[in-house]
Design a protein around this motif. Structure first.
Motif, PDB file in Angstrom:
ATOM      1  N   ARG A  67      42.009  28.965  42.378  1.00  0.00           N
ATOM      2  CA  ARG A  67      42.074  30.220  41.614  1.00  0.00           C
ATOM      3  C   ARG A  67      43.515  30.649  41.323  1.00  0.00           C
ATOM      4  O   ARG A  67      44.406  30.494  42.142  1.00  0.00           O
ATOM      5  CB  ARG A  67      41.379  31.346  42.383  1.00  0.00           C
ATOM      6  N   ASP A  68      43.699  31.214  40.130  1.00  0.00           N
ATOM      7  CA  ASP A  68      44.924  31.934  39.756  1.00  0.00           C
ATOM      8  C   ASP A  68      46.189  31.110  39.988  1.00  0.00           C
ATOM      9  O   ASP A  68      47.209  31.624  40.459  1.00  0.00           O
ATOM     10  CB  ASP A  68      45.009  33.262  40.523  1.00  0.00           C
ATOM     11  N   PHE A  69      46.132  29.838  39.625  1.00  0.00           N
ATOM     12  CA  PHE A  69      47.299  28.979  39.792  1.00  0.00           C
ATOM     13  C   PHE A  69      48.348  29.233  38.711  1.00  0.00           C
ATOM     14  O   PHE A  69      49.543  29.321  38.995  1.00  0.00           O
ATOM     15  CB  PHE A  69      46.882  27.507  39.768  1.00  0.00           C
ATOM     16  N   THR A  70      47.891  29.323  37.465  1.00  0.00           N
ATOM     17  CA  THR A  70      48.834  29.402  36.356  1.00  0.00           C
ATOM     18  C   THR A  70      49.418  30.805  36.207  1.00  0.00           C
ATOM     19  O   THR A  70      48.738  31.814  36.394  1.00  0.00           O
ATOM     20  CB  THR A  70      48.156  29.003  35.039  1.00  0.00           C
ATOM     21  N   GLY A  71      50.688  30.850  35.853  1.00  0.00           N
ATOM     22  CA  GLY A  71      51.342  32.132  35.602  1.00  0.00           C
ATOM     23  C   GLY A  71      51.611  32.957  36.835  1.00  0.00           C
ATOM     24  O   GLY A  71      51.789  34.178  36.738  1.00  0.00           O
ATOM     25  N   ALA A  72      51.640  32.326  38.007  1.00  0.00           N
ATOM     26  CA  ALA A  72      51.849  33.076  39.243  1.00  0.00           C
ATOM     27  C   ALA A  72      53.263  33.654  39.306  1.00  0.00           C
ATOM     28  O   ALA A  72      54.227  33.055  38.815  1.00  0.00           O
ATOM     29  CB  ALA A  72      51.605  32.174  40.450  1.00  0.00           C
ATOM     30  N   GLY A  95      36.645  11.510  47.927  1.00  0.00           N
ATOM     31  CA  GLY A  95      36.389  10.524  46.887  1.00  0.00           C
ATOM     32  C   GLY A  95      36.054  11.181  45.572  1.00  0.00           C
ATOM     33  O   GLY A  95      35.355  10.612  44.732  1.00  0.00           O
ATOM     34  N   CYS A  96      36.585  12.389  45.383  1.00  0.00           N
ATOM     35  CA  CYS A  96      36.327  13.197  44.190  1.00  0.00           C
ATOM     36  C   CYS A  96      37.570  13.170  43.309  1.00  0.00           C
ATOM     37  O   CYS A  96      38.686  13.334  43.807  1.00  0.00           O
ATOM     38  CB  CYS A  96      35.997  14.624  44.615  1.00  0.00           C
ATOM     39  N   ASN A  97      37.397  12.974  42.001  1.00  0.00           N
ATOM     40  CA  ASN A  97      38.570  12.807  41.132  1.00  0.00           C
ATOM     41  C   ASN A  97      38.865  14.003  40.238  1.00  0.00           C
ATOM     42  O   ASN A  97      39.727  13.916  39.351  1.00  0.00           O
ATOM     43  CB  ASN A  97      38.412  11.554  40.262  1.00  0.00           C
ATOM     44  N   THR A  98      38.171  15.130  40.444  1.00  0.00           N
ATOM     45  CA  THR A  98      38.348  16.273  39.558  1.00  0.00           C
ATOM     46  C   THR A  98      38.398  17.571  40.352  1.00  0.00           C
ATOM     47  O   THR A  98      37.554  17.797  41.232  1.00  0.00           O
ATOM     48  CB  THR A  98      37.198  16.360  38.524  1.00  0.00           C
ATOM     49  N   ILE A  99      39.366  18.414  40.028  1.00  0.00           N
ATOM     50  CA  ILE A  99      39.526  19.726  40.656  1.00  0.00           C
ATOM     51  C   ILE A  99      39.357  20.798  39.587  1.00  0.00           C
ATOM     52  O   ILE A  99      39.960  20.712  38.512  1.00  0.00           O
ATOM     53  CB  ILE A  99      40.918  19.856  41.311  1.00  0.00           C
ATOM     54  N   GLN A 100      38.530  21.788  39.884  1.00  0.00           N
ATOM     55  CA  GLN A 100      38.322  22.874  38.926  1.00  0.00           C
ATOM     56  C   GLN A 100      39.355  23.972  39.170  1.00  0.00           C
ATOM     57  O   GLN A 100      39.513  24.465  40.288  1.00  0.00           O
ATOM     58  CB  GLN A 100      36.913  23.461  39.049  1.00  0.00           C
ATOM     59  N   ALA A 101      40.048  24.353  38.093  1.00  0.00           N
ATOM     60  CA  ALA A 101      41.100  25.363  38.176  1.00  0.00           C
ATOM     61  C   ALA A 101      40.968  26.314  36.987  1.00  0.00           C
ATOM     62  O   ALA A 101      41.443  26.001  35.895  1.00  0.00           O
ATOM     63  CB  ALA A 101      42.478  24.706  38.182  1.00  0.00           C
ATOM     64  N   PRO A 102      40.328  27.455  37.182  1.00  0.00           N
ATOM     65  CA  PRO A 102      40.164  28.401  36.069  1.00  0.00           C
ATOM     66  C   PRO A 102      41.483  29.001  35.615  1.00  0.00           C
ATOM     67  O   PRO A 102      42.484  29.009  36.349  1.00  0.00           O
ATOM     68  CB  PRO A 102      39.258  29.486  36.669  1.00  0.00           C
ATOM     69  N   ALA A 103      41.472  29.537  34.419  1.00  0.00           N
ATOM     70  CA  ALA A 103      42.603  30.312  33.931  1.00  0.00           C
ATOM     71  C   ALA A 103      42.797  31.536  34.823  1.00  0.00           C
ATOM     72  O   ALA A 103      41.872  31.978  35.510  1.00  0.00           O
ATOM     73  CB  ALA A 103      42.359  30.738  32.486  1.00  0.00           C
ATOM     74  N   SER A 104      44.000  32.085  34.795  1.00  0.00           N
ATOM     75  CA  SER A 104      44.328  33.188  35.686  1.00  0.00           C
ATOM     76  C   SER A 104      43.522  34.455  35.369  1.00  0.00           C
ATOM     77  O   SER A 104      43.290  34.785  34.206  1.00  0.00           O
ATOM     78  CB  SER A 104      45.820  33.511  35.595  1.00  0.00           C
ATOM     79  N   THR A 105      43.146  35.145  36.429  1.00  0.00           N
ATOM     80  CA  THR A 105      42.467  36.440  36.289  1.00  0.00           C
ATOM     81  C   THR A 105      43.398  37.593  36.624  1.00  0.00           C
ATOM     82  O   THR A 105      42.994  38.751  36.538  1.00  0.00           O
ATOM     83  CB  THR A 105      41.242  36.520  37.219  1.00  0.00           C
ATOM     84  N   ARG A 106      44.619  37.308  37.004  1.00  0.00           N
ATOM     85  CA  ARG A 106      45.542  38.345  37.472  1.00  0.00           C
ATOM     86  C   ARG A 106      46.145  39.115  36.302  1.00  0.00           C
ATOM     87  O   ARG A 106      46.552  38.532  35.295  1.00  0.00           O
ATOM     88  CB  ARG A 106      46.646  37.732  38.326  1.00  0.00           C
ATOM     89  N   GLU A 107      46.226  40.424  36.474  1.00  0.00           N
ATOM     90  CA  GLU A 107      46.823  41.258  35.440  1.00  0.00           C
ATOM     91  C   GLU A 107      48.331  41.049  35.367  1.00  0.00           C
ATOM     92  O   GLU A 107      48.957  41.300  34.324  1.00  0.00           O
ATOM     93  CB  GLU A 107      46.512  42.732  35.705  1.00  0.00           C
ATOM     94  N   ASP A 108      48.934  40.602  36.464  1.00  0.00           N
ATOM     95  CA  ASP A 108      50.381  40.354  36.466  1.00  0.00           C
ATOM     96  C   ASP A 108      50.715  38.901  36.149  1.00  0.00           C
ATOM     97  O   ASP A 108      51.830  38.436  36.410  1.00  0.00           O
ATOM     98  CB  ASP A 108      51.000  40.759  37.800  1.00  0.00           C
ATOM     99  N   CYS A 109      49.761  38.167  35.570  1.00  0.00           N
ATOM    100  CA  CYS A 109      49.989  36.776  35.180  1.00  0.00           C
ATOM    101  C   CYS A 109      51.148  36.700  34.188  1.00  0.00           C
ATOM    102  O   CYS A 109      51.215  37.458  33.218  1.00  0.00           O
ATOM    103  CB  CYS A 109      48.724  36.200  34.547  1.00  0.00           C
ATOM    104  N   LEU A 110      52.059  35.768  34.440  1.00  0.00           N
ATOM    105  CA  LEU A 110      53.189  35.543  33.539  1.00  0.00           C
ATOM    106  C   LEU A 110      52.782  34.494  32.511  1.00  0.00           C
ATOM    107  O   LEU A 110      52.860  33.287  32.750  1.00  0.00           O
ATOM    108  CB  LEU A 110      54.398  35.074  34.346  1.00  0.00           C
ATOM    109  N   ALA A 111      52.321  34.969  31.370  1.00  0.00           N
ATOM    110  CA  ALA A 111      51.737  34.080  30.366  1.00  0.00           C
ATOM    111  C   ALA A 111      52.714  33.013  29.893  1.00  0.00           C
ATOM    112  O   ALA A 111      52.308  31.896  29.549  1.00  0.00           O
ATOM    113  CB  ALA A 111      51.241  34.906  29.178  1.00  0.00           C
ATOM    114  N   GLU A 112      54.001  33.345  29.887  1.00  0.00           N
ATOM    115  CA  GLU A 112      54.992  32.389  29.404  1.00  0.00           C
ATOM    116  C   GLU A 112      55.159  31.204  30.340  1.00  0.00           C
ATOM    117  O   GLU A 112      55.781  30.194  29.980  1.00  0.00           O
ATOM    118  CB  GLU A 112      56.337  33.096  29.214  1.00  0.00           C
ATOM    119  N   ARG A 113      54.593  31.264  31.547  1.00  0.00           N
ATOM    120  CA  ARG A 113      54.699  30.170  32.508  1.00  0.00           C
ATOM    121  C   ARG A 113      53.477  29.252  32.517  1.00  0.00           C
ATOM    122  O   ARG A 113      53.474  28.223  33.185  1.00  0.00           O
ATOM    123  CB  ARG A 113      54.873  30.730  33.924  1.00  0.00           C
ATOM    124  N   ILE A 114      52.428  29.618  31.813  1.00  0.00           N
ATOM    125  CA  ILE A 114      51.161  28.902  31.952  1.00  0.00           C
ATOM    126  C   ILE A 114      51.298  27.441  31.532  1.00  0.00           C
ATOM    127  O   ILE A 114      50.833  26.532  32.242  1.00  0.00           O
ATOM    128  CB  ILE A 114      50.048  29.608  31.158  1.00  0.00           C
TER     129      ILE A 114
END
Length: 271
Positions: A67-72, A95-114
């Motif tokens: 969760r909330d990885f991008t724009g931290a 043995g799993c090759n895919t990780i689910q990572a949703p777009a950020s839900t944070r109001e303080d997300c720094l969009a320019e870093r995504i």
């Protein structure tokens, strides 16, 4: 006969992880979406779960959910990067090759870093031959719709980042199956089917409440699932398709019966 792997998200079932894996396989599912919390609660750990799943001839569609990885913000960025590495190591053990990572839900997300964060994430995952499944959720602060998320992935051009198609998040903000038509099928990493009794107003807390507690199995609500299925077939989608239903009532019931109901619901739309 379909060649698309059919999965069940374990969030629908109650019980310990091994029981949920066994129940999903007995119902007919070939794969499961497994949660970080499932792995943490297992007494056997990721390696033990991988061994058990192999015995059951059951695969892992993806590991959820980073969760909330991008724009931290700076104060969280190093922690989120360390968390990604934890997810990678657990997925590797499973043995799993895919990780689910949703777009950020944070109001303080720094969009320019995504963009930068997604590229870094892709690079780290690629070291282990893993993929990142980016999810636009209806209450995300940035990239809350499928077209916005796809526009970003087109821009960054990372070969191991694709999209997850979740019917709830598309329909909750007024989207429809036409949003899939411009996305290459190979950039869709999974399709999560569900239904709802009614579409909620586009207010964050209401959206979250219905999404996390009141979804229905496909065919038990009002969504035009057939239209999505027709579009997926038209674009020649070959990836995993399955059930992701958060429902407190179903989760409290007998998992064997609920898993069978989920299998039947999936096969009504994707035999």
């Amino acid at each position: 006969m379909s060649h698309n792997p059919k999965f069940l998200n374990l969030v629908l079932l109650n019980g310990d992880p091994e029981y949920k894996l066994r129940t999903a396989r007995a119902a007919g599912f070939e794969q499961v979406e497994i949660w970080w919390e499932d792995v943490q609660s297992s007494t056997h750990g990721a390696i033990g779960l991988a061994k058990f799943a192999k015995q059951q001839k059951l695969g892992f569609t993806n590991l959820q959910v980073l969760r909330d990885f991008t724009g931290a913000q700076d104060s969280d960025r190093l922690y989120k990067r360390a968390e990604l590495h934890q997810f990678i190591h657990i997925a590797y053990k499973l043995g799993c090759n895919t990780i689910q990572a949703p777009a950020s839900t944070r109001e303080d997300c720094l969009a320019e870093r995504i963009d930068e964060d997604l590229c870094w994430m892709a690079s780290e995952a690629a070291r282990y031959n893993m993929r990142i499944m980016y999810e636009p959720m209806a209450w995300c602060s940035v990239d809350n719709t499928l077209p916005r998320a796809w526009e970003r992935l087109q821009r960054i051009q990372q070969p191991n980042i694709g999209l997850v198609i979740d019917l709830f998040h598309i329909c909750a903000l007024g989207g429809d199956a036409s949003q899939l038509e411009r996305i290459p099928a190979e950039k869709i990493y999974a399709v999560q089917l569900c239904d709802v009794a009614t579409l909620p107003p586009p207010e964050k807390h209401t959206l979250m409440d219905i999404a996390r507690h009141h979804r229905l199995l496909p065919g038990y609500g009002i969504l035009d699932i057939e239209c999505f299925i027709d579009t997926l077939k038209r674009i020649n989608y070959k990836g995993p398709i399955g059930i992701e239903v958060f429902n407190d009532v179903l989760k409290s019931q007998c998992s064997e019966i609920v898993a069978q109901q989920a299998w039947q619901a999936l096969n009504r739309y994707w035999p």
